[in-house]
Design an enzyme around this catalytic site. Structure first.
Site, PDB file in Angstrom:
ATOM      1  N   SER A 153       4.962  67.057   4.759  1.00 49.53           N
ATOM      2  CA  SER A 153       5.570  67.628   6.306  1.00 49.53           C
ATOM      3  C   SER A 153       6.010  66.744   7.018  1.00 49.53           C
ATOM      4  O   SER A 153       6.304  66.813   8.143  1.00 49.53           O
ATOM      5  CB  SER A 153       4.533  68.617   6.834  1.00 49.53           C
ATOM      6  OG  SER A 153       4.245  69.595   6.057  1.00 49.53           O
ATOM      7  N   THR A 160       2.149  68.558  10.023  1.00 45.28           N
ATOM      8  CA  THR A 160       3.054  67.742  11.102  1.00 45.28           C
ATOM      9  C   THR A 160       1.968  67.151  12.052  1.00 45.28           C
ATOM     10  O   THR A 160       0.804  67.763  12.291  1.00 45.28           O
ATOM     11  CB  THR A 160       3.593  68.588  12.172  1.00 45.28           C
ATOM     12  OG1 THR A 160       4.867  69.146  11.478  1.00 45.28           O
ATOM     13  CG2 THR A 160       4.085  67.907  13.429  1.00 45.28           C
ATOM     14  N   THR A 192       7.350  64.692  12.487  1.00 46.16           N
ATOM     15  CA  THR A 192       7.573  65.584  11.297  1.00 46.16           C
ATOM     16  C   THR A 192       8.662  65.726  10.338  1.00 46.16           C
ATOM     17  O   THR A 192       9.698  65.074  11.073  1.00 46.16           O
ATOM     18  CB  THR A 192       7.362  67.085  11.792  1.00 46.16           C
ATOM     19  OG1 THR A 192       7.182  68.158  10.923  1.00 46.16           O
ATOM     20  CG2 THR A 192       8.532  67.408  12.780  1.00 46.16           C
ATOM     21  N   ARG A 226      18.998  71.253  12.089  1.00 43.87           N
ATOM     22  CA  ARG A 226      18.086  72.201  12.610  1.00 43.87           C
ATOM     23  C   ARG A 226      16.834  70.984  13.354  1.00 43.87           C
ATOM     24  O   ARG A 226      16.412  70.054  12.380  1.00 43.87           O
ATOM     25  CB  ARG A 226      16.880  73.169  11.756  1.00 43.87           C
ATOM     26  CG  ARG A 226      16.144  73.839  12.562  1.00 43.87           C
ATOM     27  CD  ARG A 226      14.738  73.444  12.143  1.00 43.87           C
ATOM     28  NE  ARG A 226      13.609  74.134  12.845  1.00 43.87           N
ATOM     29  CZ  ARG A 226      12.223  73.632  12.554  1.00 43.87           C
ATOM     30  NH1 ARG A 226      11.975  72.433  12.484  1.00 43.87           N
ATOM     31  NH2 ARG A 226      11.407  74.729  13.398  1.00 43.87           N
ATOM     32  N   VAL A 227      16.402  71.329  14.592  1.00 41.83           N
ATOM     33  CA  VAL A 227      15.640  70.651  15.214  1.00 41.83           C
ATOM     34  C   VAL A 227      14.446  71.472  15.541  1.00 41.83           C
ATOM     35  O   VAL A 227      14.493  72.579  16.119  1.00 41.83           O
ATOM     36  CB  VAL A 227      15.956  69.749  16.407  1.00 41.83           C
ATOM     37  CG1 VAL A 227      14.972  68.969  17.163  1.00 41.83           C
ATOM     38  CG2 VAL A 227      17.139  68.784  16.081  1.00 41.83           C
ATOM     39  N   GLY A 228      13.050  70.998  15.297  1.00 44.79           N
ATOM     40  CA  GLY A 228      12.099  71.667  15.846  1.00 44.79           C
ATOM     41  C   GLY A 228      11.460  71.355  17.116  1.00 44.79           C
ATOM     42  O   GLY A 228      12.112  70.550  17.883  1.00 44.79           O
ATOM     43  N   THR A 276       1.642  72.289  16.832  1.00 39.32           N
ATOM     44  CA  THR A 276       1.966  72.268  15.365  1.00 39.32           C
ATOM     45  C   THR A 276       2.374  73.590  15.005  1.00 39.32           C
ATOM     46  O   THR A 276       1.821  74.823  15.647  1.00 39.32           O
ATOM     47  CB  THR A 276       0.897  71.566  14.446  1.00 39.32           C
ATOM     48  OG1 THR A 276       1.344  71.535  12.956  1.00 39.32           O
ATOM     49  CG2 THR A 276      -0.116  72.562  14.305  1.00 39.32           C
ATOM     50  N   GLY A 277       3.054  73.752  13.935  1.00 40.72           N
ATOM     51  CA  GLY A 277       3.405  75.064  13.587  1.00 40.72           C
ATOM     52  C   GLY A 277       4.859  75.565  13.795  1.00 40.72           C
ATOM     53  O   GLY A 277       5.639  74.517  13.665  1.00 40.72           O
ATOM     54  N   GLY A 289       8.130  75.747  15.281  1.00 40.55           N
ATOM     55  CA  GLY A 289       8.445  74.929  16.314  1.00 40.55           C
ATOM     56  C   GLY A 289       9.583  75.878  17.207  1.00 40.55           C
ATOM     57  O   GLY A 289       9.402  75.827  18.447  1.00 40.55           O
TER      58      GLY A 289
HETATM   59  C1  SD4 Z   1       8.673  72.201  13.325  1.00 45.04           C
HETATM   60  N1  SD4 Z   1       6.547  72.189  14.229  1.00 45.04           N
HETATM   61  O1  SD4 Z   1       9.562  71.463  12.806  1.00 45.04           O
HETATM   62  C2  SD4 Z   1       7.256  71.578  13.468  1.00 45.04           C
HETATM   63  C3  SD4 Z   1       6.591  72.086  11.878  1.00 45.04           C
HETATM   64  C4  SD4 Z   1       5.004  71.767  11.919  1.00 45.04           C
HETATM   65  O2  SD4 Z   1       3.323  71.533  10.672  1.00 45.04           O
HETATM   66  O3  SD4 Z   1       4.228  71.570  12.931  1.00 45.04           O
HETATM   67  N2  SD4 Z   1       4.453  71.799  10.931  1.00 45.04           N
HETATM   68  O4  SD4 Z   1       8.689  73.022  13.752  1.00 45.04           O
END
Ligand code: SD4
Length: 336
Positions: free
Chosen positions: A80, A194, A212, A222-224, A245-246, A248
């Site tokens: 990740s 991440t 990440t 794509r941008v998170g 995290t998670g 985005g």
């Molecule tokens: C995202 N927040 O690009 C990041 C992904 C992530 O653990 O946190 N993964 O959306």
């Protein structure tokens, strides 16, 4: 509550070695001994260790978070972040990262390719350019100008996952994640690693960093949340810091990390502030979020730490002034 006067007195006095800082801590009313470092996800104990090497020698929090995150960026087994990160649906490994210091400085790179350490490029954006964000080709060219090497970041193992995914090409971030995680860590529902890292040095200064490869098999470009100041990371040296995290897209909708820091500004503990952000997100999106994971970690200016997640399974790792590694599972909203 933050006792700012006592804390400031401590900060001024504790510019020396860690031993001195600890002696002073014992005399002051600070809730924890400094320094401290906290990161998203249990495996990032290894990143905390690298950060600690700087923090324990009275180094600057900014240097610590950069060094800590670099460990994960260089790890081919972390799918990740950085090298070994899972690619977008066209097979490109594209990386997002940002960093914030104690002086209100911030730097970010979005969708950068072929550079192993986006966090260090983000730091240079902060320190050497008149800008805050560089994206894509511009970020890559800046990195090359600054002496970074062009590298292939797609490992054989990540390429194999991608080719397998191509057979169905179904993009449902959480399904994809669950599937990948079952392969890597059977029994767990998450496939996020991440790294978001927050540190407070012996001078009481805060910094944060986040890095990440984003959601596996995302659309090209794509941008998170991770490189977006206020979404994936926010540091206010007077109040505290938070990182996310998670998924985005959901974090961006509520400016997640900024929301956490603002809640701390108005008196909430780090744990309560993280919960407020998760609840706000859930109120907005309800059942869309049932199978997703989103987690926040935070630290306030007193050195108190906290975390909260949407679903079960979010872990975080920290080291406080005692130098002992701790891994915890965060409390979560959606109890099944
Ligand atoms: C995202 N927040 O690009 C990041 C992904 C992530 O653990 O946190 N993964 O959306």
């Amino acid at each position: 509550m933050i006792n700012r006067r006592k804390f400031l007195r401590h900060s001024v006095l504790s510019t020396g070695a860690i031993l001195l800082a600890q002696q002073l801590n014992a005399k002051s009313n600070l809730e924890v001994k400094l320094p401290l470092v906290i990161s998203t996800w249990a495996p990032n104990v290894k990143a905390n260790k690298a950060a600690w090497e700087i923090l324990s020698k009275s180094g600057r929090a900014l240097d610590a978070v950069e060094k800590g995150v670099m460990v994960v960026e260089a790890d081919p087994d972390d799918t990740s972040v950085g090298y070994g990160g899972l690619p977008d649906r066209d097979g490109n490994v594209t990386l997002d990262a940002c960093i914030m210091d104690e002086l209100g400085g911030n730097g970010s790179v979005m969708c950068i390719e072929n550079i192993m350490h986006p966090i260090s490029v983000a730091r240079l954006v902060m320190e050497k350019t008149p800008h805050v964000i560089l994206a894509g080709k511009g970020a890559f060219e800046f990195a090359i100008q600054q002496g970074f090497k062009k590298e292939n970041l797609l490992t054989a193992s990540s390429e194999k996952f991608w080719k397998e995914w191509l057979k169905t090409s179904m993009y449902n971030p959480m399904d994809t994640m669950k599937h990948m995680k079952q392969k890597r860590a059977p029994g767990s529902i998450d496939n996020h690693d991440t790294i978001g890292m927050l540190a407070m040095d012996v001078n009481g200064n805060l910094s944060g960093a986040c890095s990440t490869s984003g959601m596996a098999f995302k659309m090209k470009g794509r941008v998170g949340d991770s490189p977006i100041i206020g979404a994936g990371l926010f540091v206010d040296n007077e109040i505290g810091a938070a990182t996310a995290t998670g998924v985005g897209e959901e974090v961006i909708r509520i400016c997640g990390s900024h929301t956490v820091v603002e809640a701390m500004r108005y008196g909430k503990s780090p744990r309560e502030a993280c919960q407020i952000a998760v609840e706000r997100m859930y109120k907005l999106r309800k059942n869309n979020l049932n199978d997703m994971q989103i987690g926040f970690i935070a630290v306030n200016k007193s050195g108190e730490i906290g975390a909260f997640a949407l679903n079960e399974g979010f872990t975080y790792a920290y080291r406080l002034g005692d130098g002992i590694d701790v891994v915890k599972s965060a409390d979560f909203l959606l109890k099944k």
